[in-house]
Scaffold this active site. Sequence first.
Site, PDB file in Angstrom:
ATOM      1  N   GLU B 132       0.843  -1.086  -0.025  1.00 51.06           N
ATOM      2  CA  GLU B 132       0.102   0.026  -0.014  1.00 51.06           C
ATOM      3  C   GLU B 132       0.830   1.300  -0.137  1.00 51.06           C
ATOM      4  O   GLU B 132       0.588   2.222   0.269  1.00 51.06           O
ATOM      5  CB  GLU B 132      -0.791   0.099   1.045  1.00 51.06           C
ATOM      6  CG  GLU B 132      -0.380  -0.120   2.689  1.00 51.06           C
ATOM      7  CD  GLU B 132      -1.449   0.038   3.756  1.00 51.06           C
ATOM      8  OE1 GLU B 132      -2.250   0.947   3.614  1.00 51.06           O
ATOM      9  OE2 GLU B 132      -1.377  -0.764   4.569  1.00 51.06           O
ATOM     10  N   CYS B 166      -3.415  -3.221   4.720  1.00 52.77           N
ATOM     11  CA  CYS B 166      -1.950  -4.347   5.140  1.00 52.77           C
ATOM     12  C   CYS B 166      -2.452  -5.948   4.732  1.00 52.77           C
ATOM     13  O   CYS B 166      -1.624  -6.538   5.085  1.00 52.77           O
ATOM     14  CB  CYS B 166      -2.092  -4.210   6.638  1.00 52.77           C
ATOM     15  SG  CYS B 166      -1.701  -2.583   7.340  1.00 52.77           S
ATOM     16  N   HIS B 246      -1.275 -10.130  12.157  1.00 60.69           N
ATOM     17  CA  HIS B 246      -0.711  -8.685  11.547  1.00 60.69           C
ATOM     18  C   HIS B 246      -0.383  -7.990  12.779  1.00 60.69           C
ATOM     19  O   HIS B 246      -1.280  -7.706  13.721  1.00 60.69           O
ATOM     20  CB  HIS B 246      -1.844  -8.150  10.858  1.00 60.69           C
ATOM     21  CG  HIS B 246      -1.452  -6.604  10.386  1.00 60.69           C
ATOM     22  ND1 HIS B 246      -0.527  -6.294   9.854  1.00 60.69           N
ATOM     23  CD2 HIS B 246      -2.308  -5.502  10.640  1.00 60.69           C
ATOM     24  CE1 HIS B 246      -0.535  -5.120   9.723  1.00 60.69           C
ATOM     25  NE2 HIS B 246      -1.627  -4.511  10.037  1.00 60.69           N
TER      26      HIS B 246
END
Lengths: 453, 453
Positions: B132, B166, B246
């Site tokens: 990103e 993400c 994450h």
Amino acid sequence: MQRLLTSVKRVLQVKKAMQEASLSPASLLPGAHQRFSTVPAVPLAKTDTWPENVGILALEVYFPAQYVDQTDLEKYNNVEAGRYTVGLGQTHMGFCSVQEDINSLCLTVVQQLMERTQLPWDSVGRLEVGTETIIDKSKAVKTVLMELFQDSGNTDIEGIDTTNACYGGTASLFNAANWVESSSWDGRYAMVVCGDIAVYPIGNARPTGGAGAVAMLVGPKAPLALERAGIDRPFTLDDLQFMIFHTPFCKMVQKSLARLMFNDFLSASSNTKTSLYKGLEDFRGLKLEDTYTNKDLDKALQKASLDMFNKKTKASLYLSTHNGNTYTSSLYGCLASLLSQHSAQALAGSRIGAFSYGSGLAASFFSFRVSQDASPGSPLEKLVSSVSDLPKRLASRKRMSPEEFTEIMDQREQFYHKVNFSPPGDISSLFPGTWYLEQVDELHRRKYARRPV
Amino acid sequence: MQRLLTSVKRVLQVKKAMQEASLSPASLLPGAHQRFSTVPAVPLAKTDTWPENVGILALEVYFPAQYVDQTDLEKYNNVEAGRYTVGLGQTHMGFCSVQEDINSLCLTVVQQLMERTQLPWDSVGRLEVGTETIIDKSKAVKTVLMELFQDSGNTDIEGIDTTNACYGGTASLFNAANWVESSSWDGRYAMVVCGDIAVYPIGNARPTGGAGAVAMLVGPKAPLALERAGIDRPFTLDDLQFMIFHTPFCKMVQKSLARLMFNDFLSASSNTKTSLYKGLEDFRGLKLEDTYTNKDLDKALQKASLDMFNKKTKASLYLSTHNGNTYTSSLYGCLASLLSQHSAQALAGSRIGAFSYGSGLAASFFSFRVSQDASPGSPLEKLVSSVSDLPKRLASRKRMSPEEFTEIMDQREQFYHKVNFSPPGDISSLFPGTWYLEQVDELHRRKYARRPV
């Protein structure tokens, strides 16, 4: 409490919903059942081979309800008559007002595909968007589309966005087919969405703009099956009954087909006496680099390939000619055009070659095999008839003057980074059933609404 | 003259190259052979079932050679001691100078993976980047990485970039595995690349930055196989020997594991007498909404889950603690950390749960099954030993003062849209073998060079 991957219960619900749906290829139901009756079994049973003929089951095209005529634009831009209409091969160009953006285009085309196919919203298990019209550098258009699925409770949809210039639609299609053929397939449909808004600054490039989106439903037993295995010999245009190309502008496509023909000519043995390559013999000895700029070769190639262009490619340019370039969805607009200009009988059993590319660059030359069955009610016949209204829909758009077009382009630029506003414009200028941008708040959050059908 | 898809000849060349390579899982060669001996055969033979245990064969982590100490940053920002180091659970934060961008990070990590595995460059058939950190809204990072493959003549590599916050790394991994399991697989490896540069403005969010990239080689017979079929009952943390998340910052992960444990507790029958859930009984009746903000529950959960956190998750936070958030590659940095902190024997046969998510949002809870074979020279042992130097590599970075860090962040902002410049800075401050941005020309074209190994 969570479950690893999809729960059996949920899948049975989907199976039931799919049985009730109008578009439920017979193959998908046993497939789904087979997959989920083996959920606890690892490794997978031998019967879990790839499903057959994975490809495009249904397809929907969206374009804006307004256009500018390229002859008007030639006059407005003070260029010679024919520069855009003949030189580029473009007759009309669709464009969006400030009320539309890439999210609204994709919302519209997905909803239209779901409504036309009458599929339940929870029958989609994968959704991927290929676009290069980036509003948000981080958030996917796909996550905006999830709003459409909200009421159905279907939050379990794989896929996000994919980007490399005009190639994103093809990457999404390949990813969707791979998913259906993988052990992670859950028996539901994949949906591929591609679309873009192409705007160029005032000058030579401006008439090569356009706007639109395509949504495709992907699954097994498709009337347009992706051919995944190659053939064991060099191929020529003879192997392809139709040939479609990504279309920045139509004239480039005609030249592309001519180039393929030139390649065929060069690879054919020099004693091949065929009228097909008439007028090309003088150019056999040219160095490759010189062929790109040789005007005589250009003319000879266009003449030699004209019949083939008319037969294999021209019909695919209907939408591009009338609406312009739509980047990632351009090739799939060509596919829709091809289907709209032929009967199911004429298409049945044929192979459609497709060349997709995006600057940067990424490119694929691939092919679809059209199913043999063109009988009334067959998947192919349904697909063909679903796009038959394309010319009529294009003809129903509103013609805008170059002055109005230019003003709207200026408006788009002016509003590009603006927050806290509601786009000006008349909702009634959109096609019924079109999603539009209703508001952008101070945190850049975008709110959409739909013009009633 | 073209061929539809890959030519047989080319594949045989690759097969030969792969036989000569050091990393050539026995399974891949017969697989490739099997696939290509059937190239002309449509439909595919029954033997063409999914390859076994598709997953991660090799993995490489890259992080910048400089960091700022979070205790230094606490003082510099005039906040109480422990706010970042304990409150966020972050001890150091890696950051990039103007000499690095997302392209250079990915170039570095791909080249390092190829060099470590000694694979020929034409043994990769798919390459996808999840990021990103967008420099160019249209051109994929993947197309920049193709420069690495140029000398090998390998231009035939599928895949582009994929984006949703993400989540892009996980989407790329799933797409790679689907490709290997699909009929379009050509017997070569897939490579998945993810990476990001996370920078926040001065204030509370700034210490949650970071920078890094991960490259993964995907194929069959992997020591970390993606589990594709679910289990036929609700799962609990007991089903997972390790659990990775994450990691925006480490404290959030500890709270996430605690929440999973709370879910297990709530779904367990109320007469389950286990010391595992000690201290939680008082909170059974809370409304779900109230559990999110209840500080007492928070404390009780952290206490109850501490042993489990230390056993299943803590080791996976090594890189995140010392380098910060790297968005798409964060989860795969956790995977590398987990491998670097355990022996192959300790990992063998275990299941690693993984939770990946990206704002927007998209999320997946999935799992890896670690192979049983941990013997010396086994794929698992090789993978584990390949990341064992992670702590040493992190320790070799240069500590920069908060003042220097802040100045470099300002510089990055100042150079963001600049053209016609060569980034200032000393190449020797980069790790040997690091790619860096050499020049941006007036057309925004970026040129990269590599610091010698």
